[in-house]
Design a protein around this motif. Sequence first.
Motif, PDB file in Angstrom:
ATOM      1  N   SER A 157       6.673  -6.484  12.095  1.00 44.65           N
ATOM      2  CA  SER A 157       5.436  -6.861  12.977  1.00 44.65           C
ATOM      3  C   SER A 157       4.700  -7.764  12.069  1.00 44.65           C
ATOM      4  N   PRO A 158       4.266  -8.801  12.885  1.00 46.55           N
ATOM      5  CA  PRO A 158       2.958  -9.637  12.122  1.00 46.55           C
ATOM      6  C   PRO A 158       1.810  -8.903  12.024  1.00 46.55           C
ATOM      7  N   ALA A 159       1.565  -7.862  12.565  1.00 40.88           N
ATOM      8  CA  ALA A 159       0.417  -6.933  12.388  1.00 40.88           C
ATOM      9  C   ALA A 159       0.348  -6.102  11.163  1.00 40.88           C
ATOM     10  N   HIS A 160       1.639  -5.913  10.680  1.00 42.31           N
ATOM     11  CA  HIS A 160       2.028  -4.774   9.525  1.00 42.31           C
ATOM     12  C   HIS A 160       1.567  -5.720   8.283  1.00 42.31           C
ATOM     13  N   VAL A 161       0.720  -4.983   7.345  1.00 41.01           N
ATOM     14  CA  VAL A 161       0.206  -5.538   6.188  1.00 41.01           C
ATOM     15  C   VAL A 161       0.711  -4.840   4.916  1.00 41.01           C
ATOM     16  N   SER A 162       1.025  -3.533   4.746  1.00 46.44           N
ATOM     17  CA  SER A 162       1.455  -2.718   3.756  1.00 46.44           C
ATOM     18  C   SER A 162       1.965  -1.594   4.070  1.00 46.44           C
ATOM     19  N   ALA A 163       2.734  -0.972   3.257  1.00 47.90           N
ATOM     20  CA  ALA A 163       3.361   0.322   3.246  1.00 47.90           C
ATOM     21  C   ALA A 163       3.661   1.000   1.883  1.00 47.90           C
ATOM     22  N   ALA A 164       3.619   2.191   1.830  1.00 47.92           N
ATOM     23  CA  ALA A 164       3.895   2.843   0.446  1.00 47.92           C
ATOM     24  C   ALA A 164       4.095   4.372   0.940  1.00 47.92           C
ATOM     25  N   VAL A 165       4.765   5.070   0.184  1.00 49.70           N
ATOM     26  CA  VAL A 165       4.963   6.510   0.263  1.00 49.70           C
ATOM     27  C   VAL A 165       4.567   7.329  -0.802  1.00 49.70           C
ATOM     28  N   THR A 166       4.099   8.530  -0.463  1.00 53.77           N
ATOM     29  CA  THR A 166       3.343   9.201  -1.374  1.00 53.77           C
ATOM     30  C   THR A 166       3.564  10.896  -0.917  1.00 53.77           C
ATOM     31  N   THR A 167       3.019  11.866  -1.445  1.00 57.54           N
ATOM     32  CA  THR A 167       2.951  13.062  -0.993  1.00 57.54           C
ATOM     33  C   THR A 167       1.522  13.594  -0.539  1.00 57.54           C
ATOM     34  N   ALA A 168       1.597  14.281   0.624  1.00 59.30           N
ATOM     35  CA  ALA A 168       0.616  15.001   1.123  1.00 59.30           C
ATOM     36  C   ALA A 168      -0.087  16.065   0.196  1.00 59.30           C
ATOM     37  N   PRO A 169      -1.428  16.464   0.475  1.00 57.57           N
ATOM     38  CA  PRO A 169      -1.965  17.550  -0.644  1.00 57.57           C
ATOM     39  C   PRO A 169      -0.932  18.935  -0.363  1.00 57.57           C
ATOM     40  N   SER A 170      -0.244  18.972   0.964  1.00 63.33           N
ATOM     41  CA  SER A 170       0.286  20.068   1.425  1.00 63.33           C
ATOM     42  C   SER A 170       1.953  20.164   0.594  1.00 63.33           C
TER      43      SER A 170
END
Length: 175
Positions: free
Chosen positions: A40-53
Amino acid sequence: MNENQIVDSSFTAIVNAAIDKVDIPEWCFALSEREYQGCSPAHVSAAVTTAPSGQRMSINVEVIGGSLMVQHYVETLSRKDHLVLDSDSDVFTPTGRTSIHVTWELSVRQLDKGRCEFTNRVRSYATEEMLNFLARQGIPFDQFRTQRQPASIAHNKGETPLFAASIERAALKNS
């Protein structure tokens, strides 16, 4: 519709790959920034991490309807053919920062031996913070919802076939 629901938008597209080759959670949590931006032209950035849970989390940054959104999508249902992510997302508007709850649901169903139908469903809800933010500005929620829906729906409609193509590339690469 839930009284705080802003949008419930769902679109489909074809994935030209066998369903046993498709793994939506694997695709989502391996999605590169460049691949995300290409959907999408509206997509700026993406990454993966882990939630506190301890659950996996996809961080997506995009601009919808002129507002920058930082989405913290936590995996709540994860099967190869069905992924549900929930986010209490930050929304940066010209009049300040607030939050919105978004449920992003991605699924595939087999059409035939080599094709699937991909469904991209997005539901968003006003948080108490957002309702207070709107009230402080004198904006009725129904008016906000009516104005927000076209941008959100158009965004989902545009990204759905590009997500399907990305899922297809990932499935065929793993063949």
